[in-house]
Every structure is written in C-alpha cells, then in structure tokens.
Design an enzyme around this catalytic site. Sequence first.
Site, PDB file in Angstrom:
ATOM      1  N   LYS A  47     -29.605   1.208  -2.938  1.00 25.15           N
ATOM      2  CA  LYS A  47     -27.886   0.955  -3.116  1.00 25.15           C
ATOM      3  C   LYS A  47     -27.471   0.167  -2.551  1.00 25.15           C
ATOM      4  O   LYS A  47     -26.762  -0.132  -1.082  1.00 25.15           O
ATOM      5  CB  LYS A  47     -27.534   2.287  -3.621  1.00 25.15           C
ATOM      6  CG  LYS A  47     -28.137   2.384  -4.487  1.00 25.15           C
ATOM      7  CD  LYS A  47     -26.438   3.919  -5.637  1.00 25.15           C
ATOM      8  CE  LYS A  47     -25.447   3.811  -5.901  1.00 25.15           C
ATOM      9  NZ  LYS A  47     -26.129   2.718  -6.945  1.00 25.15           N
ATOM     10  N   ASN A  71     -24.934  -1.758 -17.297  1.00 24.44           N
ATOM     11  CA  ASN A  71     -24.044  -0.780 -16.608  1.00 24.44           C
ATOM     12  C   ASN A  71     -23.124  -2.018 -15.715  1.00 24.44           C
ATOM     13  O   ASN A  71     -22.636  -2.137 -15.825  1.00 24.44           O
ATOM     14  CB  ASN A  71     -25.522  -0.422 -15.372  1.00 24.44           C
ATOM     15  CG  ASN A  71     -25.077  -1.168 -14.748  1.00 24.44           C
ATOM     16  OD1 ASN A  71     -24.362  -1.132 -13.712  1.00 24.44           O
ATOM     17  ND2 ASN A  71     -26.348  -2.772 -14.171  1.00 24.44           N
ATOM     18  N   ILE A  73     -21.738   1.160 -13.333  1.00 25.03           N
ATOM     19  CA  ILE A  73     -21.416   1.640 -12.174  1.00 25.03           C
ATOM     20  C   ILE A  73     -20.089   1.833 -11.294  1.00 25.03           C
ATOM     21  O   ILE A  73     -19.720   2.111 -10.966  1.00 25.03           O
ATOM     22  CB  ILE A  73     -22.982   2.215 -11.432  1.00 25.03           C
ATOM     23  CG1 ILE A  73     -24.308   1.542 -12.314  1.00 25.03           C
ATOM     24  CG2 ILE A  73     -22.803   3.333 -10.433  1.00 25.03           C
ATOM     25  CD1 ILE A  73     -24.368   3.156 -13.705  1.00 25.03           C
ATOM     26  N   GLY A  74     -20.126   0.510 -11.092  1.00 26.72           N
ATOM     27  CA  GLY A  74     -18.976   1.022 -10.033  1.00 26.72           C
ATOM     28  C   GLY A  74     -19.276   0.597  -8.899  1.00 26.72           C
ATOM     29  O   GLY A  74     -18.498   1.390  -8.120  1.00 26.72           O
ATOM     30  N   ASN A 128     -24.018  -8.704  -1.922  1.00 24.71           N
ATOM     31  CA  ASN A 128     -23.686  -8.332  -3.219  1.00 24.71           C
ATOM     32  C   ASN A 128     -22.408  -8.661  -3.369  1.00 24.71           C
ATOM     33  O   ASN A 128     -21.763  -8.086  -2.881  1.00 24.71           O
ATOM     34  CB  ASN A 128     -24.196  -7.097  -3.578  1.00 24.71           C
ATOM     35  CG  ASN A 128     -23.556  -6.789  -5.107  1.00 24.71           C
ATOM     36  OD1 ASN A 128     -23.255  -8.026  -5.080  1.00 24.71           O
ATOM     37  ND2 ASN A 128     -23.589  -6.136  -5.470  1.00 24.71           N
ATOM     38  N   CYS A 131     -21.691  -8.348  -7.429  1.00 22.55           N
ATOM     39  CA  CYS A 131     -21.186  -7.423  -8.993  1.00 22.55           C
ATOM     40  C   CYS A 131     -19.747  -7.815  -9.718  1.00 22.55           C
ATOM     41  O   CYS A 131     -19.197  -8.253  -9.472  1.00 22.55           O
ATOM     42  CB  CYS A 131     -21.414  -6.088  -8.325  1.00 22.55           C
ATOM     43  SG  CYS A 131     -20.946  -4.775  -8.894  1.00 22.55           S
ATOM     44  N   GLY A 266     -35.864  -4.104 -10.916  1.00 26.03           N
ATOM     45  CA  GLY A 266     -34.885  -2.835 -11.006  1.00 26.03           C
ATOM     46  C   GLY A 266     -35.199  -2.482 -12.616  1.00 26.03           C
ATOM     47  O   GLY A 266     -35.739  -1.171 -12.335  1.00 26.03           O
TER      48      GLY A 266
HETATM   49  C1  LIG Z   1     -27.817   0.309 -12.959  1.00 26.10           C
HETATM   50  C2  LIG Z   1     -27.868  -0.253 -11.977  1.00 26.10           C
HETATM   51  C3  LIG Z   1     -27.357  -0.053 -10.996  1.00 26.10           C
HETATM   52  C4  LIG Z   1     -26.953  -1.495 -10.656  1.00 26.10           C
HETATM   53  N1  LIG Z   1     -27.091  -1.226  -9.108  1.00 26.10           N
HETATM   54  C5  LIG Z   1     -26.841  -2.505  -8.082  1.00 26.10           C
HETATM   55  C6  LIG Z   1     -25.949  -2.138  -6.546  1.00 26.10           C
HETATM   56  O1  LIG Z   1     -25.527  -1.197  -6.536  1.00 26.10           O
HETATM   57  N2  LIG Z   1     -26.153  -3.545  -6.238  1.00 26.10           N
HETATM   58  C7  LIG Z   1     -26.492  -4.555  -6.620  1.00 26.10           C
HETATM   59  O2  LIG Z   1     -26.737  -5.479  -5.975  1.00 26.10           O
HETATM   60  N3  LIG Z   1     -27.141  -5.152  -7.794  1.00 26.10           N
HETATM   61  C8  LIG Z   1     -27.173  -3.598  -8.317  1.00 26.10           C
HETATM   62  N4  LIG Z   1     -27.418  -3.282  -9.787  1.00 26.10           N
HETATM   63  C9  LIG Z   1     -28.156  -5.036 -10.150  1.00 26.10           C
HETATM   64  C10 LIG Z   1     -29.509  -4.994  -9.679  1.00 26.10           C
HETATM   65  O3  LIG Z   1     -30.435  -4.659  -8.669  1.00 26.10           O
HETATM   66  C11 LIG Z   1     -30.635  -6.391  -9.904  1.00 26.10           C
HETATM   67  O4  LIG Z   1     -29.832  -7.699  -9.472  1.00 26.10           O
HETATM   68  C12 LIG Z   1     -30.283  -6.869 -11.787  1.00 26.10           C
HETATM   69  O5  LIG Z   1     -30.452  -5.039 -12.258  1.00 26.10           O
HETATM   70  C13 LIG Z   1     -31.365  -7.586 -12.302  1.00 26.10           C
HETATM   71  O6  LIG Z   1     -32.745  -7.604 -12.368  1.00 26.10           O
HETATM   72  P1  LIG Z   1     -33.294  -6.089 -13.658  1.00 26.10           P
HETATM   73  O7  LIG Z   1     -32.728  -7.078 -14.118  1.00 26.10           O
HETATM   74  O8  LIG Z   1     -34.822  -6.303 -13.394  1.00 26.10           O
HETATM   75  O9  LIG Z   1     -32.686  -5.269 -13.598  1.00 26.10           O
HETATM   76  C14 LIG Z   1     -27.776  -2.956  -9.918  1.00 26.10           C
HETATM   77  C15 LIG Z   1     -28.359  -2.700 -12.183  1.00 26.10           C
HETATM   78  C16 LIG Z   1     -28.387  -1.722 -12.834  1.00 26.10           C
HETATM   79  C17 LIG Z   1     -28.896  -1.715 -13.935  1.00 26.10           C
END
Ligand SMILES: Cc1cc2nc3c(=O)[nH]c(=O)nc-3n(C[C@H](O)[C@H](O)[C@H](O)COP(=O)(O)O)c2cc1C
Length: 305
Positions: A47, A71, A73-74, A128, A131, A266
Amino acid sequence: MSKPDLKVKIGSLEFNNPIFVASGTFGYGLESSDFVDINKLGAIVTKSLSLKPRKGNPPPRIVETPSGMLNAIGLANIGVERFLKEKLPLLNQFDTKIIANVAASSVEEYVECVRLMTNEKIDAFEINVSCPNVHDGGLEFGTNCLKVGEITQKTVAVSTKPIIIKLTPNVTRIAEFAQVAKENGAAAVSAINTFIGMVIDITKRKPKLSHNTGGLSGPAIKPLAVAKVFQIYKEVDIPIIGIGGISNYSDVIEFLLAGATAVQIGTHNFVEPDCTEKIISDLVKYLINNNVKSVKELIGKLQLF
Ligand SMILES: Cc1cc2nc3c(=O)[nH]c(=O)nc-3n(C[C@H](O)[C@H](O)[C@H](O)COP(=O)(O)O)c2cc1C
C-alpha cells in the site's frame, strides 16, 4: 518440454515470475496470506506509505461500476515508521521481492520516506506520483513532467535500491513522463494508476463518493492500459510494469506482448483473492502449450498490421 523459465529482470533485480500484486489492493502484503501462497508471487507492492500516518478520505470511498470500481481511499496508511516496525519483519519471512510504494504531499516527503527505508530489507521503491484521490500532491505531481523529473532525480539520489515511477494515465502523452523518469535515473516505470472517474446518484443528485471523483480500475480500463504500455514501449527504452484490469493469464500475455516486462494485479484481488496463483499456473500451461521456453521471449513481441 521442461518447465518454462518465468524469471524476469528489472535492472539488477531478478524476479521469480512476472506476476506482482498492485499497491492498495493487497494491503501491506500480509492480509491475504490466508488466500495466497505469498512465496509464489513475483513481488508484493505495498500500500502507498507516507511519512506520517494518513486517515484517508471519509466514506463512501468505493463504488462499483460496470466492469470495474471507482475508489477514493485517499492513501489511508499507517506511515513509514509503523510499517518498518510492524509489517516489514513479517513480510521478510517470505521468499518474494518487496516493493515499497511511497506517496507524499511534497518532494521533500518523497525523499525522506525513501531515505528512511533505503537500508531496510526492501528490494525496490515504487514512487506513486499518480494518485487521483488526494487534494495535496498526487496528480499535481504526476501530470507535471518537470516535477516527475525532480522527484525521480531526488529519490534516486538517496536510494540504494531501484526506483520505479508509477505513472498516471491522466495525461495526453504518457511516454514523455516515462522518458523523464528514465533520464533522471528510474530503473523502470509502472503503467498505469487509475483513470479519473465519477459516478452520480440521480436521486440525491450528488456524487456517490465523498471525494466527488475517484480512480477507475478493473476490466473497464484494460484496453486503455495496454495502449499506454505500448506507447511507452515504442518510444522509451525502459522496463515497464503493466497494470490495469488484469484478471487472467491471457490479459497478462497481452501486456507482455505490448512491451511490459512484468505486470501487477489490482482490482481482481478483491473479486478472486487467490487469482494470482491461478494466473501463474495458467501462464505456465500457456508457455508449455505454445512451446515458449522463457516468458522473456514474449516481451514486446507484438506483430503489428
Ligand atoms: C482500492 C484501491 C486502492 C488503491 N490504492 C493505491 C495506492 O495506495 N497506491 C497506488 O500507487 N495505487 C493504488 N491503487 C491503484 C492500483 O495499484 C492500480 O494501479 C490500479 O487499480 C489499476 O489496476 P487494476 O485495474 O488491476 O486494479 C489502488 C487501487 C484500488 C482499486
């Protein structure tokens, strides 16, 4: 045919296989150990970690959408100090690479997070800069080429480990950002983070997320993500970690053919918590059935019309 070789390299790092779990969808890496044999993963991306703990945005912060989720989440997380004390020693018991994802509200905070963790048993940092769900930092950095260059250069300068820059798709030309990351010493780029999206409750006439907008992920974004990976692969000579909507082995192969060296799963972890193990075993079957000796043979081998 003997067992195919799943190993891939990013800079000096060698991964047992190209299947990683994406930041924010696998907790700190330990939460899913009841469902997944962590030792089988190519890498865990934690995370996002910030210097101080963050509460994140108030609820509602997740909404389901057709073929995906939104999402905001922040960046809720326990902060670097508690991560090092409480989570990393447990993660280090597994035979997999650990990539610490770092988020920050200022260039100085990125640098300080990396500096504090660089001598720990962490294999690489994923920065990251992408975000979409925070007011300070986040996309402000990731959509500004100069800032991405500065963050890359300054984190590379304090790190003894490879720096991976996680790019946003919310820009016109993602390859320019990959180029800046490369020029400033990044070992790789991750592509992509989520797309900005919005869902509206028509009865209340209000957005469904307290943050109003959020990040769209899941199958809906896969073709967009593959195209971003391909654009970077064509234009910049840097390893790419492909992310976006992957839910099975054939999605993985699409990303590899488009130019990714490895991928992250993800949203699908929420749908099928043990999907990564299945994806790895299906990938092996595909390689055997197609007489491919090493997964590396697939990288960038797309045949264009
Ligand atoms: C619930 C949730 C929380 C996420 N939190 C982060 C995070 O804390 N840091 C980050 O770099 N990406 C975060 N992501 C982005 C994912 O790592 C990923 O780049 C993005 O969801 C695309 O991949 P996917 O379609 O397989 O989910 C988050 C995605 C989701 C769905």
